[in-house]
Structure formats: structure tokens, C-alpha cells
Design a protein around this motif. Structure first.
Motif, PDB file in Angstrom:
ATOM      1  N   UNK A   1       0.815  -1.222   0.000  1.00 49.57           N
ATOM      2  CA  UNK A   1       0.000   0.000   0.000  1.00 49.57           C
ATOM      3  C   UNK A   1       0.845   1.266   0.000  1.00 49.57           C
ATOM      4  N   UNK A   2       2.178   1.120  -0.030  1.00 54.44           N
ATOM      5  CA  UNK A   2       3.015   2.295  -0.210  1.00 54.44           C
ATOM      6  C   UNK A   2       4.019   2.615   0.876  1.00 54.44           C
ATOM      7  N   UNK A   3       3.995   1.898   2.005  1.00 54.93           N
ATOM      8  CA  UNK A   3       5.010   2.148   3.025  1.00 54.93           C
ATOM      9  C   UNK A   3       6.375   1.712   2.511  1.00 54.93           C
ATOM     10  N   UNK A   4       7.402   2.483   2.869  1.00 53.10           N
ATOM     11  CA  UNK A   4       8.755   2.159   2.429  1.00 53.10           C
ATOM     12  C   UNK A   4       9.370   1.099   3.331  1.00 53.10           C
ATOM     13  N   UNK A   5      10.523   0.565   2.903  1.00 56.20           N
ATOM     14  CA  UNK A   5      11.232  -0.442   3.702  1.00 56.20           C
ATOM     15  C   UNK A   5      11.667   0.122   5.055  1.00 56.20           C
ATOM     16  N   UNK A   6      11.843   1.425   5.134  1.00 54.58           N
ATOM     17  CA  UNK A   6      12.214   2.045   6.407  1.00 54.58           C
ATOM     18  C   UNK A   6      10.985   2.268   7.289  1.00 54.58           C
ATOM     19  N   UNK A   7       9.844   2.533   6.682  1.00 48.84           N
ATOM     20  CA  UNK A   7       8.638   2.829   7.453  1.00 48.84           C
ATOM     21  C   UNK A   7       7.961   1.587   8.016  1.00 48.84           C
ATOM     22  N   UNK A   8       8.026   0.479   7.272  1.00 51.80           N
ATOM     23  CA  UNK A   8       7.355  -0.750   7.709  1.00 51.80           C
ATOM     24  C   UNK A   8       7.870  -1.232   9.069  1.00 51.80           C
ATOM     25  N   UNK A   9       9.207  -1.335   9.273  1.00 54.55           N
ATOM     26  CA  UNK A   9       9.683  -1.776  10.591  1.00 54.55           C
ATOM     27  C   UNK A   9       9.249  -0.854  11.726  1.00 54.55           C
ATOM     28  N   UNK A  10       9.170   0.452  11.462  1.00 54.75           N
ATOM     29  CA  UNK A  10       8.734   1.389  12.500  1.00 54.75           C
ATOM     30  C   UNK A  10       7.291   1.113  12.910  1.00 54.75           C
ATOM     31  N   UNK A  11       6.454   0.821  11.905  1.00 56.24           N
ATOM     32  CA  UNK A  11       5.054   0.514  12.203  1.00 56.24           C
ATOM     33  C   UNK A  11       4.941  -0.791  12.989  1.00 56.24           C
ATOM     34  N   UNK A  12       5.756  -1.785  12.614  1.00 57.37           N
ATOM     35  CA  UNK A  12       5.735  -3.077  13.305  1.00 57.37           C
ATOM     36  C   UNK A  12       6.184  -2.911  14.756  1.00 57.37           C
ATOM     37  N   UNK A  13       7.268  -2.172  14.968  1.00 59.24           N
ATOM     38  CA  UNK A  13       7.757  -1.929  16.333  1.00 59.24           C
ATOM     39  C   UNK A  13       6.710  -1.177  17.145  1.00 59.24           C
ATOM     40  N   UNK A  14       6.030  -0.234  16.494  1.00 60.07           N
ATOM     41  CA  UNK A  14       4.951   0.482  17.179  1.00 60.07           C
ATOM     42  C   UNK A  14       3.846  -0.468  17.623  1.00 60.07           C
TER      43      UNK A  14
ATOM     44  N   UNK B   1      -0.663   2.329   7.102  1.00 61.70           N
ATOM     45  CA  UNK B   1       0.078   1.995   8.321  1.00 61.70           C
ATOM     46  C   UNK B   1      -0.652   0.935   9.147  1.00 61.70           C
ATOM     47  N   UNK B   2      -1.979   0.973   9.116  1.00 58.28           N
ATOM     48  CA  UNK B   2      -2.789   0.116   9.995  1.00 58.28           C
ATOM     49  C   UNK B   2      -2.437  -1.369   9.906  1.00 58.28           C
ATOM     50  N   UNK B   3      -2.276  -1.966   8.711  1.00 60.70           N
ATOM     51  CA  UNK B   3      -1.971  -3.396   8.661  1.00 60.70           C
ATOM     52  C   UNK B   3      -0.650  -3.751   9.344  1.00 60.70           C
ATOM     53  N   UNK B   4       0.417  -2.989   9.087  1.00 55.18           N
ATOM     54  CA  UNK B   4       1.717  -3.277   9.706  1.00 55.18           C
ATOM     55  C   UNK B   4       1.670  -3.027  11.209  1.00 55.18           C
ATOM     56  N   UNK B   5       0.933  -2.006  11.610  1.00 51.65           N
ATOM     57  CA  UNK B   5       0.794  -1.715  13.039  1.00 51.65           C
ATOM     58  C   UNK B   5       0.109  -2.881  13.747  1.00 51.65           C
ATOM     59  N   UNK B   6      -0.976  -3.364  13.143  1.00 51.70           N
ATOM     60  CA  UNK B   6      -1.699  -4.481  13.741  1.00 51.70           C
ATOM     61  C   UNK B   6      -0.899  -5.774  13.624  1.00 51.70           C
ATOM     62  N   UNK B   7      -0.140  -5.913  12.529  1.00 54.02           N
ATOM     63  CA  UNK B   7       0.743  -7.074  12.391  1.00 54.02           C
ATOM     64  C   UNK B   7       1.777  -7.115  13.499  1.00 54.02           C
ATOM     65  N   UNK B   8       2.316  -5.951  13.862  1.00 58.01           N
ATOM     66  CA  UNK B   8       3.259  -5.885  14.979  1.00 58.01           C
ATOM     67  C   UNK B   8       2.592  -6.245  16.291  1.00 58.01           C
ATOM     68  N   UNK B   9       1.339  -5.819  16.466  1.00 62.38           N
ATOM     69  CA  UNK B   9       0.593  -6.188  17.674  1.00 62.38           C
ATOM     70  C   UNK B   9       0.424  -7.697  17.760  1.00 62.38           C
TER      71      UNK B   9
END
Length: 225
Positions: free
Chosen positions: A76-89, A148-156
Motif C-alpha cells: 500500500x506504499x510504506x517504504x522499507x524504512x517505514x514498515x519496521x517502524x510501524x511493526x515496532x509500534x 500503516x494500519x496493517x503493519x501496526x496491527x501485524x506488529x501487535x
């Protein structure tokens, strides 16, 4: 006439017995149950099957779901740098959920039919987890951008998997490293000495924030046993 206190019969299904304990339930539920196969919850075999989950089912079911959610954010457009931040969040959000769920709903005082504690049912059945996921997924969508929501929830979900597997290990494993030994002492202290403190499972971070860390003297007693 003296009424004898109700005694739970471990050879019979537990769920419809524990309601008769009344005020004694909260003390009974924190006592270890010594049983080779684990006591039954229900007389019905199908209901009973739904209460039992092997620890390895948790990563088998939920790690692919978490991976798919993370990949969705990337598509959906998050970069390789942004995805890990969302997961950690998302993992950080889980640590707070872990503390809150363990401190409040799972330690709700009850004098009626509620869930008896059984060491054979440490991990959550996937069907129960799926139901609980719905409000948290909706919350992720509400509080974060669509990408962001999918990666954020994936990290959860990753945090949840780490929690459930760690929780099982602390009850049934034999830690040989200092970190896991300390986690086990911390958690067993919560169960069998002071269940009003020490709600963190994977870490004591939120216990420190909310001042629910067990006293040093209690921890020392546990470490000497």
C-alpha cells in the motif's frame, strides 16, 4: 448448622463447579492444579476440545497472518524504512495491552461461574483470539493511516505470539539462561505469592511505569527457592 465449604472435584468438569466457591474462588484460582492430564472444563467433548490448544498452534496460525498484514502495508506504499517502524509500534502497543489485559480482565474478581485456572490451557485458543482481534483491528484502522494500519496491527499480533509462547514456556519450560530464569521467577511470584503485582509477562516495563513491581524482599524469597 455449620455449612462445609465447597470443594472442587478435579475428576469432574470444572466450569460449573467453580461458581459454587463464592468468595473462596479468588483464592482457589491462584492455587496450582496437580493433574497428569489436566482436569476437564466441560462434559461435552466438542466444547472441551475448543478449550485445549498446543503452544505451537499459536505461531503456526498467527505468524502467517502477521506477515501478510505487514506485506499489505508495503504493497500500500510504506517504504522499507517505514514498515519496521510501524511493526515496532505495534509490538509496543501489545506490551501495554498485555499488561492491561493481565491486570484487569484476567484478574477480575468473581463469585460466580468464571474461568478456572489450568496449566494445560495457558495459551489462547485461536477462535477466541480471532474474536478479540476485531476491536483492536478496528482501533488500528481508526488511529492510523490506511497504509500503516496493517503493519501496526501485524506488529501487535507478533507481540501477542511472543507473549503466548513465552507465557507457556514460563509455566512448562525449564529456563537455563539468566533472562528466562528471572522472567519465570517474576511470573511465578505473581501467581503464587502476590497476584496484585507483577502483571508483565514478557517484560516488567509497564509494571515499573504503573508501580506494580513486586517488592525486592518477595523477589529475593523466590530466587532462593
Amino acid at each position: 448448622m455449620v455449612v462445609k465449604p465447597f470443594t472442587v472435584d478435579l475428576d469432574k468438569p470444572l466450569v460449573f463447579q467453580v461458581g459454587h466457591l463464592g468468595e473462596a474462588y479468588n483464592e482457589w484460582v491462584h492455587q496450582p492444579i496437580v493433574s497428569k492430564e489436566g482436569p476437564r472444563f466441560f462434559a461435552n467433548d466438542y466444547l472441551e476440545l475448543l478449550t485445549r490448544t498446543a503452544w505451537w498452534v499459536i505461531p503456526l496460525v498467527w505468524l502467517p497472518v502477521a506477515s501478510w498484514l505487514v506485506s499489505m502495508s508495503f504493497r500500500m506504499g510504506l517504504t522499507l524504512a517505514q514498515v519496521p517502524l510501524a511493526v515496532v509500534g505495534g509490538i509496543f502497543i501489545w506490551t501495554l495491552l498485555e499488561y492491561g489485559l493481565h491486570r484487569f480482565p484476567l484478574h477480575m474478581k468473581s463469585t460466580s461461574y468464571w474461568h478456572p485456572m489450568d496449566g494445560m490451557r495457558i495459551v489462547f485458543p485461536p477462535a477466541v483470539t480471532a474474536i478479540l482481534c476485531v476491536p483492536f483491528w478496528n482501533m488500528s484502522r481508526l488511529l492510523s493511516p490506511p497504509s500503516v494500519a496493517p503493519a501496526l496491527f501485524g506488529g501487535t499480533l507478533l507481540g501477542y505470539v511472543a507473549y503466548d509462547v513465552t507465557h507457556y514456556y514460563l509455566h512448562h519450560g525449564k529456563p537455563y539462561k539468566r533472562l528466562t530464569q528471572d522472567l519465570k521467577k517474576y511470573h511465578l511470584n505473581h501467581h503464587f505469592r502476590n497476584h496484585s503485582k507483577g502483571f508483565g509477562i514478557t517484560s516488567s516495563f509497564w509494571d515499573n511505569v504503573f508501580r506494580t513491581v513486586p517488592s525486592t524482599k518477595t523477589a529475593e524469597k523466590m530466587s532462593n527457592q
